[in-house]
Design a protein around this motif. Structure first.
Motif, PDB file in Angstrom:
ATOM      1  N   ILE A 156      44.735  45.069  54.200  1.00 46.48           N
ATOM      2  CA  ILE A 156      45.438  44.877  52.921  1.00 46.48           C
ATOM      3  C   ILE A 156      46.589  45.865  52.726  1.00 46.48           C
ATOM      4  O   ILE A 156      47.150  45.951  51.638  1.00 46.48           O
ATOM      5  CB  ILE A 156      44.456  44.991  51.725  1.00 46.48           C
ATOM      6  N   TYR A 169      49.790  45.126  50.745  1.00 44.73           N
ATOM      7  CA  TYR A 169      49.704  44.847  49.321  1.00 44.73           C
ATOM      8  C   TYR A 169      49.628  46.146  48.529  1.00 44.73           C
ATOM      9  O   TYR A 169      49.162  47.162  49.031  1.00 44.73           O
ATOM     10  CB  TYR A 169      48.438  44.034  49.004  1.00 44.73           C
ATOM     11  N   ASP A 179      47.261  46.183  42.424  1.00 41.98           N
ATOM     12  CA  ASP A 179      47.576  44.795  42.070  1.00 41.98           C
ATOM     13  C   ASP A 179      46.565  43.836  42.695  1.00 41.98           C
ATOM     14  O   ASP A 179      46.087  42.913  42.036  1.00 41.98           O
ATOM     15  CB  ASP A 179      48.985  44.413  42.538  1.00 41.98           C
ATOM     16  N   LEU A 180      46.250  44.064  43.967  1.00 43.37           N
ATOM     17  CA  LEU A 180      45.304  43.183  44.655  1.00 43.37           C
ATOM     18  C   LEU A 180      43.909  43.313  44.046  1.00 43.37           C
ATOM     19  O   LEU A 180      43.210  42.309  43.846  1.00 43.37           O
ATOM     20  CB  LEU A 180      45.272  43.494  46.150  1.00 43.37           C
ATOM     21  N   CYS A 210      43.917  41.299  40.956  1.00 45.07           N
ATOM     22  CA  CYS A 210      43.900  39.858  41.263  1.00 45.07           C
ATOM     23  C   CYS A 210      42.492  39.387  41.597  1.00 45.07           C
ATOM     24  O   CYS A 210      42.051  38.336  41.118  1.00 45.07           O
ATOM     25  CB  CYS A 210      44.844  39.543  42.423  1.00 45.07           C
ATOM     26  N   ILE A 252      44.571  36.746  52.261  1.00 52.86           N
ATOM     27  CA  ILE A 252      43.874  38.006  52.022  1.00 52.86           C
ATOM     28  C   ILE A 252      42.642  38.032  52.908  1.00 52.86           C
ATOM     29  O   ILE A 252      41.778  37.159  52.813  1.00 52.86           O
ATOM     30  CB  ILE A 252      43.461  38.148  50.544  1.00 52.86           C
TER      31      ILE A 252
END
Length: 157
Positions: A55, A58, A62-63, A66, A113
């Motif tokens: 990840i 990213y 934020d991830l 989400c 992802i």
């Protein structure tokens, strides 16, 4: 030098983890010894793990947000390295933990992802305690209920 540094990091990481508290989110276990797992009760909680290597492109906060926006996610917080994160999800059928995990892995993959597929399928998967000042917690998550699992094809003889 790179190999020595990597090996040293792995040893340091193992030494640090050996001092951290840990738990198995998916079940209360009497024993998790290899070949002698004794399960007392399933919790209905599935863990999803997102490693830094998968990840790093990213923004982690934020991830994390989400993933937390999914209504069945009860918790998202940083892993003990501080570079990855994990989520705890409420599932309807604790006895189908592995199938729920596989389903989630595939759905996240469709969105680009990658979840760590070595965590989440087994009741004895450990989670190390970690600190995250920006953890997110939902007191009343919806229960994830998957109505139709893809049936595994029986190999032809």
């Amino acid at each position: 030098i790179g190999i020595i540094t990597a090996a040293k990091y792995i040893l340091q990481k193992a030494a640090l983890k050996s001092k951290l508290q840990c738990f198995s989110p998916s079940a209360l276990l009497q024993s998790r010894a290899k070949g002698n797992i004794i399960e007392l009760n399933r919790t209905g909680i599935m863990q999803l793990d997102f490693d830094y290597a998968d990840i790093q492109d990213y923004d982690i906060e934020d991830l994390k947000q989400c993933v937390f926006n999914l209504p069945f996610i009860a918790f998202c917080g940083l892993s003990c390295s501080g570079k990855g994160f994990y989520a705890l999800a409420l599932i309807a059928e604790p006895d189908r933990l592995s199938e729920y995990a596989e389903h989630c892995f595939k759905v996240f993959q469709q969105y680009g992802i990658k979840a760590d597929t070595s965590k989440g399928r087994n009741i004895n998967d450990l989670r190390y305690r970690s600190y995250d000042a920006n953890r997110v917690i939902r007191d009343d998550p919806e229960t994830l209920r998957i109505k139709h699992f893809k049936k595994q094809e029986v190999p032809k003889k």
